[in-house]
Design an enzyme around this catalytic site. Structure first.
Site, PDB file in Angstrom:
ATOM      1  N   HIS A  36     -27.640  21.355  -1.216  1.00  0.00           N
ATOM      2  CA  HIS A  36     -27.648  21.917  -2.556  1.00  0.00           C
ATOM      3  C   HIS A  36     -26.617  23.036  -2.687  1.00  0.00           C
ATOM      4  CE1 HIS A  36     -29.456  22.842  -6.392  1.00  0.00           C
ATOM      5  NE2 HIS A  36     -29.513  24.127  -6.054  1.00  0.00           N
ATOM      6  N   ARG A  62     -14.971  -6.471 -14.211  1.00  0.00           N
ATOM      7  CA  ARG A  62     -15.748  -7.674 -13.914  1.00  0.00           C
ATOM      8  C   ARG A  62     -16.101  -7.689 -12.425  1.00  0.00           C
ATOM      9  NH1 ARG A  62     -14.239 -13.179 -12.808  1.00  0.00           N
ATOM     10  NH2 ARG A  62     -12.056 -12.539 -12.794  1.00  0.00           N
ATOM     11  N   GLU A  97      -7.142   2.268 -13.465  1.00  0.00           N
ATOM     12  CA  GLU A  97      -6.575   3.450 -12.795  1.00  0.00           C
ATOM     13  C   GLU A  97      -5.328   3.932 -13.537  1.00  0.00           C
ATOM     14  OE1 GLU A  97      -8.179   2.578  -8.263  1.00  0.00           O
ATOM     15  OE2 GLU A  97      -6.154   1.970  -8.789  1.00  0.00           O
ATOM     16  N   GLU A 103     -26.575  15.207  -3.606  1.00  0.00           N
ATOM     17  CA  GLU A 103     -27.986  15.419  -3.240  1.00  0.00           C
ATOM     18  C   GLU A 103     -28.914  14.517  -4.058  1.00  0.00           C
ATOM     19  OE1 GLU A 103     -29.857  19.260  -4.349  1.00  0.00           O
ATOM     20  OE2 GLU A 103     -28.006  19.685  -5.422  1.00  0.00           O
ATOM     21  N   ARG A 120      -9.485  -9.468 -21.875  1.00  0.00           N
ATOM     22  CA  ARG A 120     -10.033 -10.683 -22.497  1.00  0.00           C
ATOM     23  C   ARG A 120     -11.545 -10.834 -22.335  1.00  0.00           C
ATOM     24  NH1 ARG A 120      -8.521 -15.566 -18.225  1.00  0.00           N
ATOM     25  NH2 ARG A 120      -9.485 -14.475 -16.525  1.00  0.00           N
ATOM     26  N   CYS A 128       0.827  -1.215   0.000  1.00  0.00           N
ATOM     27  CA  CYS A 128       0.000   0.000   0.000  1.00  0.00           C
ATOM     28  C   CYS A 128       0.856   1.257   0.000  1.00  0.00           C
ATOM     29  CB  CYS A 128      -0.926  -0.023   1.216  1.00  0.00           C
ATOM     30  SG  CYS A 128      -1.839   1.503   1.432  1.00  0.00           S
ATOM     31  N   LYS A 138      -0.021   5.398  -6.004  1.00  0.00           N
ATOM     32  CA  LYS A 138      -1.025   5.410  -7.072  1.00  0.00           C
ATOM     33  C   LYS A 138      -1.902   6.656  -6.973  1.00  0.00           C
ATOM     34  CE  LYS A 138      -4.891   3.791  -6.333  1.00  0.00           C
ATOM     35  NZ  LYS A 138      -5.734   2.647  -6.065  1.00  0.00           N
ATOM     36  N   TYR A 145      -9.386  -2.943 -11.445  1.00  0.00           N
ATOM     37  CA  TYR A 145      -9.232  -1.557 -11.008  1.00  0.00           C
ATOM     38  C   TYR A 145      -7.829  -1.020 -11.235  1.00  0.00           C
ATOM     39  CZ  TYR A 145      -7.032  -2.541  -6.411  1.00  0.00           C
ATOM     40  OH  TYR A 145      -6.176  -2.902  -5.399  1.00  0.00           O
ATOM     41  N   ILE A 146      -6.810  -1.857 -11.058  1.00  0.00           N
ATOM     42  CA  ILE A 146      -5.440  -1.354 -11.215  1.00  0.00           C
ATOM     43  C   ILE A 146      -5.190  -0.978 -12.677  1.00  0.00           C
ATOM     44  CG2 ILE A 146      -2.984  -1.947 -11.032  1.00  0.00           C
ATOM     45  CD1 ILE A 146      -3.686  -3.605  -8.538  1.00  0.00           C
ATOM     46  N   CYS A 177      -1.589   1.687  -3.051  1.00  0.00           N
ATOM     47  CA  CYS A 177      -2.577   2.747  -2.882  1.00  0.00           C
ATOM     48  C   CYS A 177      -1.983   4.154  -2.858  1.00  0.00           C
ATOM     49  CB  CYS A 177      -3.345   2.572  -1.571  1.00  0.00           C
ATOM     50  SG  CYS A 177      -3.408   0.917  -0.898  1.00  0.00           S
TER      51      CYS A 177
HETATM   52  C1  LIG Z   1      -1.134  -0.836  -7.628  1.00  0.00           C
HETATM   53  C2  LIG Z   1      -1.973  -1.145  -6.424  1.00  0.00           C
HETATM   54  C3  LIG Z   1      -2.921  -0.237  -6.006  1.00  0.00           C
HETATM   55  C4  LIG Z   1      -3.689  -0.508  -4.885  1.00  0.00           C
HETATM   56  N1  LIG Z   1      -4.625   0.403  -4.516  1.00  0.00           N
HETATM   57  C5  LIG Z   1      -5.385   0.186  -3.419  1.00  0.00           C
HETATM   58  C6  LIG Z   1      -6.325   1.151  -2.986  1.00  0.00           C
HETATM   59  O1  LIG Z   1      -6.508   2.203  -3.609  1.00  0.00           O
HETATM   60  N2  LIG Z   1      -7.040   0.892  -1.866  1.00  0.00           N
HETATM   61  C7  LIG Z   1      -6.870  -0.259  -1.131  1.00  0.00           C
HETATM   62  O2  LIG Z   1      -7.518  -0.436  -0.113  1.00  0.00           O
HETATM   63  N3  LIG Z   1      -5.988  -1.210  -1.541  1.00  0.00           N
HETATM   64  C8  LIG Z   1      -5.235  -1.004  -2.659  1.00  0.00           C
HETATM   65  N4  LIG Z   1      -4.318  -1.945  -3.044  1.00  0.00           N
HETATM   66  C9  LIG Z   1      -4.231  -3.216  -2.284  1.00  0.00           C
HETATM   67  C10 LIG Z   1      -3.398  -3.058  -0.991  1.00  0.00           C
HETATM   68  O3  LIG Z   1      -2.139  -2.522  -1.319  1.00  0.00           O
HETATM   69  C11 LIG Z   1      -3.247  -4.406  -0.309  1.00  0.00           C
HETATM   70  O4  LIG Z   1      -4.521  -4.971  -0.100  1.00  0.00           O
HETATM   71  C12 LIG Z   1      -2.542  -4.289   1.041  1.00  0.00           C
HETATM   72  O5  LIG Z   1      -1.279  -3.713   0.898  1.00  0.00           O
HETATM   73  C13 LIG Z   1      -2.421  -5.676   1.684  1.00  0.00           C
HETATM   74  O6  LIG Z   1      -1.702  -5.588   2.889  1.00  0.00           O
HETATM   75  P1  LIG Z   1      -0.938  -6.877   3.437  1.00  0.00           P
HETATM   76  O7  LIG Z   1      -0.438  -6.513   4.781  1.00  0.00           O
HETATM   77  O8  LIG Z   1      -1.779  -8.076   3.295  1.00  0.00           O
HETATM   78  O9  LIG Z   1       0.289  -7.105   2.425  1.00  0.00           O
HETATM   79  P2  LIG Z   1       1.407  -6.134   1.888  1.00  0.00           P
HETATM   80  O10 LIG Z   1       1.086  -4.722   2.137  1.00  0.00           O
HETATM   81  O11 LIG Z   1       1.676  -6.572   0.504  1.00  0.00           O
HETATM   82  O12 LIG Z   1       2.669  -6.465   2.816  1.00  0.00           O
HETATM   83  C14 LIG Z   1       3.324  -7.701   2.762  1.00  0.00           C
HETATM   84  C15 LIG Z   1       4.780  -7.462   3.097  1.00  0.00           C
HETATM   85  O13 LIG Z   1       5.402  -8.713   3.367  1.00  0.00           O
HETATM   86  C16 LIG Z   1       6.720  -8.677   2.891  1.00  0.00           C
HETATM   87  N5  LIG Z   1       7.155 -10.079   2.768  1.00  0.00           N
HETATM   88  C17 LIG Z   1       6.656 -11.034   1.941  1.00  0.00           C
HETATM   89  N6  LIG Z   1       7.241 -12.218   2.206  1.00  0.00           N
HETATM   90  C18 LIG Z   1       8.121 -12.016   3.216  1.00  0.00           C
HETATM   91  C19 LIG Z   1       9.002 -12.872   3.943  1.00  0.00           C
HETATM   92  N7  LIG Z   1       9.065 -14.176   3.698  1.00  0.00           N
HETATM   93  N8  LIG Z   1       9.774 -12.319   4.909  1.00  0.00           N
HETATM   94  C20 LIG Z   1       9.711 -10.980   5.186  1.00  0.00           C
HETATM   95  N9  LIG Z   1       8.884 -10.137   4.540  1.00  0.00           N
HETATM   96  C21 LIG Z   1       8.086 -10.659   3.577  1.00  0.00           C
HETATM   97  C22 LIG Z   1       6.602  -7.919   1.575  1.00  0.00           C
HETATM   98  O14 LIG Z   1       7.840  -7.364   1.188  1.00  0.00           O
HETATM   99  C23 LIG Z   1       5.561  -6.864   1.930  1.00  0.00           C
HETATM  100  O15 LIG Z   1       6.169  -5.663   2.368  1.00  0.00           O
HETATM  101  C24 LIG Z   1      -3.503  -1.712  -4.156  1.00  0.00           C
HETATM  102  C25 LIG Z   1      -2.547  -2.630  -4.563  1.00  0.00           C
HETATM  103  C26 LIG Z   1      -1.784  -2.359  -5.687  1.00  0.00           C
HETATM  104  C27 LIG Z   1      -0.760  -3.353  -6.137  1.00  0.00           C
END
Ligand SMILES: Cc1cc2nc3c(=O)[nH]c(=O)nc-3n(C[C@H](O)[C@H](O)[C@H](O)COP(=O)(O)OP(=O)(O)OC[C@H]3O[C@@H](n4cnc5c(N)ncnc54)[C@H](O)[C@@H]3O)c2cc1C
Length: 461
Positions: free
Chosen positions: A438, A206, A183, A443, A200, A43, A51, A179-180, A48
């Site tokens: 308004h 979807r 956007e 509204e 596709r 994020c 972006k 969405y990605i 997020c």
């Molecule tokens: C381009 C894009 C735009 C997005 N826009 C939005 C948005 O507008 N609004 C929204 O709500 N969500 C958005 N999302 C989704 C959102 O980013 C994710 O849902 C959110 O970050 C998930 O959090 P998480 O903690 O599950 O995983 P992450 O935030 O992905 O964190 C996982 C972390 O684990 C680390 N990791 C992985 N494996 C290991 C390991 N073995 N040892 C140590 N570290 C490790 C990774 O490096 C990473 O930093 C977007 C995602 C993308 C790709």
């Protein structure tokens, strides 16, 4: 106090992992968190936040054009991609530092390294160090998925790389209809690139309400974005700095960048899940969890995108918080995944909550559809060819509003607030009784008097 090195070991310093670590530490647990890339996770670093900064940047194009109708004469504006990216990088570095400081302040130890499971209670760090933990939280998130291997796939970028391009592509082809993909299509179009979207399926977005899907598509096409549906990119050739994408419909498209945003997969590979006995959900490929985010192993939990439930930051945060309260705060908290407000930051943006019309009609015997499509006030002077869509779905037997879909400026902000009313089971009568503000676009939501359709399901004979 247990005989383990820590009470909780969190794998992954993203949205879910960070929240869980901080809350667990606040409940008195000894916590360690491992992050192999950058604190803050997807994020903050490449999702997020950056972006949305790019979305803001691209809006200025429209604003400058729209200003003319309001009397402004603005000399030809120029845009500098490296400035935007450098400023974005500075902000992301600031946020990363803030995340790190807050985690440390809460008493959590950060290991800036990869960690994998050796068994249910042992973590192996990349340095070789072993750490034992009473509880383990897997919060490793997800990663872009390029789909089936096609010739030239090595030339294709994903959302991971798009934030660091050296130059703004003059032409970009984006495969994907979610969405990605949309956007970034709007970001690049707003910044002046020539954009082609290849998808596709039969229409973009979807899973969203059909009216939203067709409205967004026509708005994007009106901005000059080419959307090709019913086809895929089957091969990408490189000629110097230029790429040719060969499509399944026989055509080919030249561009300066090719980006795929066709889905994301949960980060479950090479984590030692088998050694620890953690089961995968065969339905979605994520880690299988129950309503309390508990995996098949009693002391191991998983939250966020790695469970592939609803992949959104606030959901990961809520799941991480609930886990910490349940396990260390002695207060069982189950996350409610219903009625989650979501947005698509395309232009104009989408805000949606609850059921689509198709879902509502499948679930309820009688559904009233209230719909409005209108020209926003700003467009009257700017001359911009755009329309707002607002749609409410009402269960006719209880009068409850069960779905709301908005396409238009400010839709995301509107739907966040509307989410409270929908969660509180607001009825259409409650909407009607609310005084309009308004002049606003919102509204319209409280002045939709007559249903555009009532769908009554025929009784099964
Ligand atoms: C381009 C894009 C735009 C997005 N826009 C939005 C948005 O507008 N609004 C929204 O709500 N969500 C958005 N999302 C989704 C959102 O980013 C994710 O849902 C959110 O970050 C998930 O959090 P998480 O903690 O599950 O995983 P992450 O935030 O992905 O964190 C996982 C972390 O684990 C680390 N990791 C992985 N494996 C290991 C390991 N073995 N040892 C140590 N570290 C490790 C990774 O490096 C990473 O930093 C977007 C995602 C993308 C790709």
């Amino acid at each position: 106090m247990t005989g383990f090195d820590v009470d909780l070991f969190v794998i992954g310093g993203g949205s879910g992992g960070v929240r869980a670590a901080r809350i667990a530490a606040g409940h008195g647990a000894r916590v360690m968190i491992a992050e192999e890339y950058r604190m803050g996770g997807t994020c903050v670093i490449r999702g997020c936040v950056p972006k949305k900064l790019l979305v803001y940047a691209s809006h200025f194009h429209h604003d400058i054009e729209d200003a003319a109708g309001f009397g402004w004469t603005i000399p030809p504006a120029t845009f500098d991609w490296p400035t935007l990216i450098a400023n974005k990088d500075k902000e992301i570095a600031r946020l990363e530092a803030a995340y790190t400081a807050n985690v440390e302040k809460s008493g959590v130890r950060i290991a800036k390294t990869r960690a994998v499971l050796e068994d249910a209670h042992t973590l192996r760090l990349a340095s070789g160090e072993a750490v034992t933990a009473d509880h383990v939280l897997i919060a490793t998130g997800g990663a872009p998925n390029h789909g089936r291997p096609i010739p030239g796939i090595e030339h294709v970028i994903s959302s991971n790389e798009v934030f660091d391009l050296a130059a703004l592509p003059r032409r970009i082809l984006i495969q994907g209809g979610g969405y990605i993909a949309l956007e970034f299509a709007c970001v690049f179009a707003g910044l002046g690139s020539d954009v082609t979207v290849v998808y596709r399926g039969d229409n973009v977005l979807r899973g969203f309400d059909q009216d939203v899907r067709s409205h967004v598509r026509s708005e994007m096409e009106m901005q000059g974005i080419t959307i090709l549906t019913g086809c895929t990119v089957d091969k990408v050739d490189r000629h110097g700095q230029e790429f040719t994408s060969h499509l399944s419909n026989g055509s080919s498209i030249a561009s300066d960048k090719v980006m795929f945003a066709i889905g994301r997969h949960p980060n479950v590979a090479n984590l030692g899940l088998e050694k620890a006995g953690v089961a995968i959900n065969p339905g979605n490929g994520g880690i299988a969890v129950d309503g309390f985010s508990r995996t098949s192993v009693p002391n191991i939990y998983a939250v966020g995108d790695v469970t592939h439930r609803i992949n959104l930051t606030p959901v990961a945060i809520r799941e991480g918080h609930a886990f910490a309260d349940t396990v260390f705060g002695h207060r069982s908290v189950r996350v409610d995944h219903a009625n989650i407000p979501t947005a698509v930051f395309c232009q104009p943006e989408v805000g949606t909550i609850g059921l689509t019309e198709a879902q509502a009609r499948a679930q309820f015997t009688a559904v009233d559809v209230y719909k409005a499509s209108f020209r926003p006030m700003k467009a009257t002077l700017s001359g911009r060819d755009t329309r707002v869509l607002m749609k409410l779905l009402v269960d006719a037997s209880t009068d409850r509003v069960v779905g709301c879909h908005i396409v238009g400026d400010g839709a995301a902000e509107m739907i966040q607030v509307l989410g409270i009313a929908i969660r509180m089971k607001a009825t259409k009568a409650d909407f009607d009784a609310t005084m309009a503000l308004h002049p606003t676009a919102a509204e319209e939501l409280v002045t939709l008097r007559t249903p555009s359709a009532r769908h009554v399901r025929a009784a099964n004979l």
